[in-house]
Scaffold this active site. Sequence first.
Site, PDB file in Angstrom:
ATOM      1  N   ASN A  12      48.832  27.291  61.471  1.00 23.33           N
ATOM      2  CA  ASN A  12      47.636  27.657  60.565  1.00 23.33           C
ATOM      3  C   ASN A  12      47.489  28.980  60.574  1.00 23.33           C
ATOM      4  O   ASN A  12      46.809  29.393  61.116  1.00 23.33           O
ATOM      5  CB  ASN A  12      46.267  26.704  61.067  1.00 23.33           C
ATOM      6  CG  ASN A  12      45.296  26.958  59.932  1.00 23.33           C
ATOM      7  OD1 ASN A  12      45.634  27.555  58.712  1.00 23.33           O
ATOM      8  ND2 ASN A  12      44.243  26.682  60.353  1.00 23.33           N
ATOM      9  N   LYS A  14      45.668  30.251  58.056  1.00 22.68           N
ATOM     10  CA  LYS A  14      44.474  30.554  57.457  1.00 22.68           C
ATOM     11  C   LYS A  14      44.298  31.492  56.478  1.00 22.68           C
ATOM     12  O   LYS A  14      45.393  31.402  55.568  1.00 22.68           O
ATOM     13  CB  LYS A  14      43.610  31.034  58.597  1.00 22.68           C
ATOM     14  CG  LYS A  14      43.366  30.000  59.829  1.00 22.68           C
ATOM     15  CD  LYS A  14      42.477  30.306  61.009  1.00 22.68           C
ATOM     16  CE  LYS A  14      42.440  29.464  62.000  1.00 22.68           C
ATOM     17  NZ  LYS A  14      41.247  29.405  62.802  1.00 22.68           N
ATOM     18  N   HIS A  97      39.828  20.824  58.586  1.00 21.73           N
ATOM     19  CA  HIS A  97      39.492  22.068  59.474  1.00 21.73           C
ATOM     20  C   HIS A  97      37.996  22.298  59.552  1.00 21.73           C
ATOM     21  O   HIS A  97      37.251  22.533  58.788  1.00 21.73           O
ATOM     22  CB  HIS A  97      40.275  23.056  59.237  1.00 21.73           C
ATOM     23  CG  HIS A  97      40.528  23.860  60.376  1.00 21.73           C
ATOM     24  ND1 HIS A  97      39.506  25.080  60.725  1.00 21.73           N
ATOM     25  CD2 HIS A  97      41.466  24.210  61.240  1.00 21.73           C
ATOM     26  CE1 HIS A  97      39.965  25.826  61.736  1.00 21.73           C
ATOM     27  NE2 HIS A  97      41.145  25.317  62.092  1.00 21.73           N
ATOM     28  N   GLU A  99      36.517  25.158  60.212  1.00 18.76           N
ATOM     29  CA  GLU A  99      36.329  26.047  59.186  1.00 18.76           C
ATOM     30  C   GLU A  99      35.778  25.721  57.698  1.00 18.76           C
ATOM     31  O   GLU A  99      34.986  26.117  57.053  1.00 18.76           O
ATOM     32  CB  GLU A  99      37.281  27.204  59.204  1.00 18.76           C
ATOM     33  CG  GLU A  99      37.453  27.767  60.448  1.00 18.76           C
ATOM     34  CD  GLU A  99      38.841  28.650  60.615  1.00 18.76           C
ATOM     35  OE1 GLU A  99      38.985  28.984  61.861  1.00 18.76           O
ATOM     36  OE2 GLU A  99      39.617  28.548  60.121  1.00 18.76           O
ATOM     37  N   GLU A 167      40.532  20.210  67.869  1.00 25.59           N
ATOM     38  CA  GLU A 167      40.164  21.630  68.005  1.00 25.59           C
ATOM     39  C   GLU A 167      38.959  21.789  68.194  1.00 25.59           C
ATOM     40  O   GLU A 167      37.816  21.968  67.388  1.00 25.59           O
ATOM     41  CB  GLU A 167      40.596  22.242  66.799  1.00 25.59           C
ATOM     42  CG  GLU A 167      41.965  22.404  66.495  1.00 25.59           C
ATOM     43  CD  GLU A 167      42.256  23.550  65.396  1.00 25.59           C
ATOM     44  OE1 GLU A 167      43.137  24.467  65.861  1.00 25.59           O
ATOM     45  OE2 GLU A 167      41.527  23.574  64.347  1.00 25.59           O
ATOM     46  N   GLY A 173      39.830  30.857  68.016  1.00 25.47           N
ATOM     47  CA  GLY A 173      39.794  32.149  67.915  1.00 25.47           C
ATOM     48  C   GLY A 173      38.967  33.184  68.918  1.00 25.47           C
ATOM     49  O   GLY A 173      38.747  34.279  68.747  1.00 25.47           O
ATOM     50  N   SER A 212      42.976  28.573  70.611  1.00 30.35           N
ATOM     51  CA  SER A 212      43.462  29.704  71.381  1.00 30.35           C
ATOM     52  C   SER A 212      44.702  29.115  72.205  1.00 30.35           C
ATOM     53  O   SER A 212      44.847  29.431  73.171  1.00 30.35           O
ATOM     54  CB  SER A 212      42.276  29.875  72.542  1.00 30.35           C
ATOM     55  OG  SER A 212      41.098  30.482  71.592  1.00 30.35           O
ATOM     56  N   GLY A 233      46.514  28.636  65.722  1.00 28.47           N
ATOM     57  CA  GLY A 233      46.171  29.834  64.615  1.00 28.47           C
ATOM     58  C   GLY A 233      46.526  31.051  64.694  1.00 28.47           C
ATOM     59  O   GLY A 233      47.932  31.364  64.277  1.00 28.47           O
TER      60      GLY A 233
END
Length: 249
Positions: A12, A14, A97, A99, A167, A173, A212, A233
Amino acid sequence: MTNTIRPLIAGNWKMNGLTSSMAEFEAMLAGAGSVAKADLLVCPPATLVGSFAAKARGSKVAVGAQDCHPKASGAHTGDLSAEMFKDLGAVAIIVGHSERRADHGETDALIRQKAEAAWRAGLTAIVCIGETREQRDAGKTLDLCGTQLKGSLPDGSTSANLVVAYEPVWAIGTGLTPTAKDVEEVHAFIRGVLTDRFKGEGEKVRILYGGSVKPSNAAELMAVANVNGALVGGASLNASDFLAIAAGC
C-alpha cells in the site's frame, strides 16, 4: 487450512509516488521472479495505477487501487469508481483502511458498499479492520474487530472476491508491532468469524497482517497461524524491502 493458503504480499503506497517512481516499480518487477511462495500486489496512488498496470502486464506482480466510490459513475466530482480502476488494469481495491476511517469518517456500512462496488467491477476487495491503542488497552480488540467484520463484509464473500487485512492502528507507521501471540489471537478470532458466517469459503479467505511489517520481522509474522500474507506500508516503497518481505513467506 490455516497456513496452507498461498500468501499474498500487498504493498500500500498510500499518498506516495510520482511518475519517477516507475524505476522502483520496475525493480520490483525484475526481482519478482525470485518470489515463488507468494502472490505480489502493489497498490500505488490512483495517478499511477494505469501506468503501473500496463508495465506489469504479463509479470508476476498485480496492481490494485487504494479506494473507490460505491457508485459506478455519476456526479461525484473528484471520486473514482471501481470500474475506472478495472479499466486501468487493477485487479483489487483496498477498502476501509484505518486512515480512510479516521481521515474521512468512513463507516462500516460505507466500506461494505465499497467492497460490493469492487465485486461489481470484477475486482477483489481487501477489507481492512483494526483497533486503536486505546481500544487495545481497554481490552476491546476482539469486540471491535468483530463489529467491523460484521458491518464491513458483504454477504456472498468468498476466497476469490475477499481478502481481510488486520492492521492494528497503533502499529501503522510507528515501528511498533504486536507480539506473535497477539497476532495469532486476533487472526484466529477473524478466522472463526469468517468460518461461522461463510462456512467453507471462510476457511480459505486470506487474512493479511499489516502494521510496520519489514524484512526483519516478516518471517516471524508470516509463520503465525492464520496469517496468510501482509499488507505492507512504508517498506513497500522500496523494491528490495518489499521483495525481502515476500521472500520471508
